[in-house]
Design a protein around this motif. Structure first.
Motif, PDB file in Angstrom:
ATOM      1  N   ASN A  27       0.964  -1.182  -0.062  1.00  0.00           N
ATOM      2  CA  ASN A  27       0.085  -0.053   0.042  1.00  0.00           C
ATOM      3  C   ASN A  27       0.897   1.423   0.011  1.00  0.00           C
ATOM      4  O   ASN A  27       1.788   1.358   0.621  1.00  0.00           O
ATOM      5  CB  ASN A  27      -0.737   0.019   1.241  1.00  0.00           C
ATOM      6  CG  ASN A  27      -1.773   1.128   1.363  1.00  0.00           C
ATOM      7  OD1 ASN A  27      -1.271   2.347   2.005  1.00  0.00           O
ATOM      8  ND2 ASN A  27      -3.018   1.085   0.788  1.00  0.00           N
ATOM      9  N   LYS A  62      -8.911   1.373  -5.746  1.00  0.00           N
ATOM     10  CA  LYS A  62      -8.192   1.337  -4.406  1.00  0.00           C
ATOM     11  C   LYS A  62      -8.637  -0.044  -3.520  1.00  0.00           C
ATOM     12  O   LYS A  62      -7.858  -0.678  -2.822  1.00  0.00           O
ATOM     13  CB  LYS A  62      -8.295   2.461  -3.519  1.00  0.00           C
ATOM     14  CG  LYS A  62      -7.265   3.727  -3.833  1.00  0.00           C
ATOM     15  CD  LYS A  62      -7.513   4.919  -3.003  1.00  0.00           C
ATOM     16  CE  LYS A  62      -6.560   6.130  -3.488  1.00  0.00           C
ATOM     17  NZ  LYS A  62      -6.790   7.123  -2.651  1.00  0.00           N
ATOM     18  N   ALA A 112      -6.766  -3.384  -2.636  1.00  0.00           N
ATOM     19  CA  ALA A 112      -6.766  -3.867  -1.047  1.00  0.00           C
ATOM     20  C   ALA A 112      -7.478  -5.148  -1.154  1.00  0.00           C
ATOM     21  O   ALA A 112      -6.863  -6.358  -0.310  1.00  0.00           O
ATOM     22  CB  ALA A 112      -7.642  -2.965  -0.320  1.00  0.00           C
ATOM     23  N   SER A 117      -0.667  -3.453  -4.912  1.00  0.00           N
ATOM     24  CA  SER A 117      -0.772  -1.970  -4.826  1.00  0.00           C
ATOM     25  C   SER A 117      -1.752  -1.291  -6.146  1.00  0.00           C
ATOM     26  O   SER A 117      -2.035  -1.740  -6.961  1.00  0.00           O
ATOM     27  CB  SER A 117       0.583  -1.294  -4.950  1.00  0.00           C
ATOM     28  OG  SER A 117       1.037  -1.443  -6.466  1.00  0.00           O
ATOM     29  N   TYR A 118      -2.073  -0.116  -5.679  1.00  0.00           N
ATOM     30  CA  TYR A 118      -2.897   0.905  -6.654  1.00  0.00           C
ATOM     31  C   TYR A 118      -2.355   0.807  -7.972  1.00  0.00           C
ATOM     32  O   TYR A 118      -2.942   0.677  -9.120  1.00  0.00           O
ATOM     33  CB  TYR A 118      -3.221   2.121  -5.901  1.00  0.00           C
ATOM     34  CG  TYR A 118      -3.899   3.092  -6.920  1.00  0.00           C
ATOM     35  CD1 TYR A 118      -5.401   3.092  -6.649  1.00  0.00           C
ATOM     36  CD2 TYR A 118      -3.493   3.897  -7.660  1.00  0.00           C
ATOM     37  CE1 TYR A 118      -6.187   3.821  -7.735  1.00  0.00           C
ATOM     38  CE2 TYR A 118      -4.135   4.840  -8.570  1.00  0.00           C
ATOM     39  CZ  TYR A 118      -5.407   4.805  -8.489  1.00  0.00           C
ATOM     40  OH  TYR A 118      -6.138   5.620  -9.285  1.00  0.00           O
TER      41      TYR A 118
END
Lengths: 190, 90
Positions: free
Chosen positions: A12, B61, B65, B70-71
């Protein structure tokens, strides 16, 4: 290993940024005490005394110039390139330098006598030979280290800007080189 | 086992079309030549991506998750798929 070579693909962005910021602060502080100075984004030196301004500003300018290079190249290739990803890559790229600074934990490489001994004596004693082997091993290690750094940039930039073509990487290399030159000039004139 | 719908000719790799449809209830057979819809021309992985995208209300997003990536990775997959669909339309 995959995650280490390209953390931007898996983690993230915000968590990665927080981790990178902490490492940046800790790394800069440790570099100060280990008498390490940074003259460009891919360069490090060991000084014979603590150079607070040169270490902190050198590291900051090096990281900033890398960020600008990634961001500029990324935006040229893909308009969707984000600031946070470039910031993460630039800070992640610098982490191995903070770890490498620990080579100088005993201030062995800051000691001018070590270098003078190697340069001036034609007949080496056993200790000097060991020192020389150490220095040359470190050079070899540094070359390997730069190759790994190249892989990190290649993979991470692919994720950041969705780069695929050879021309994309050519643009990146040219921009990085330009920023390395600019940052070196700035840091040397501090 | 759920059979995978073939979309390409196993011999020459040209895109297949539908020529026969059967009603499972009364066994009525309809014959014709119908092109495969774009969604069915995509790979199972791409179809799954579209389904996930729809179920997350188009939030990349949230998708990132859920998929544990990752984005930017999800965004790149979407961009590649958009390009693939554009190429199919041509």
């Amino acid at each position: 290993m995959k995650k280490l070579l390209n953390p931007i693909e898996f983690y993230n962005d915000r968590k990665l940024l927080i981790a990178n910021l902490i490492i940046f602060l800790v790394g800069t502080t440790s570099a100060v005490f280990l008498q390490t100075t940074f003259e460009s984004p891919i360069d490090m030196h060991f000084s014979d005394k603590i150079e607070l301004k040169l270490t902190i500003l050198g590291n900051f300018i090096s990281t900033l110039s890398l960020f600008l290079a990634f961001f500029l190249a990324g935006r040229i290739i893909n308009k969707k390139t984000r600031v946070i990803d470039c910031l993460n890559l630039s800070m992640y790229f610098r982490i191995p330098y903070y770890i490498l600074a620990f080579i100088n934990i005993s201030h062995f490489l800051s000691d001018e006598k070590t270098i003078l001994n190697i340069e001036k004596n034609y007949v080496f004693s056993e200790n000097q030979l060991i020192e020389m082997v150490l220095v040359y091993s470190m050079i070899l290690f540094f070359i390997g280290f730069l190759i790994i750094q190249g892989i990190i940039i290649y993979r991470s930039f692919k994720t950041i800007a969705n780069a695929k073509k050879t021309t994309d990487y050519l643009i990146l290399v040219l921009i990085i080189l330009a920023f390395i030159i600019i940052s070196t000039l700035i840091i040397r004139n501090l | 086992m759920k059979a995978k719908l073939p979309t390409q000719c196993p011999s020459c790799e040209t895109l297949l079309s539908v020529t026969q449809l059967t009603c499972e209830s009364c066994q009525t057979v309809v014959q014709g030549n119908y092109p495969l819809p774009i969604f069915l021309q995509l790979s199972p992985k791409e179809q799954e991506f579209i389904l996930q995208f729809f179920l997350t209300s188009g939030s990349l997003k949230e998708m990132a998750a859920q998929l544990g990536i990752s984005y930017p990775t999800v965004r790149n997959q979407l961009d590649d798929m958009i390009q693939h669909i554009k190429d199919l339309n041509i």
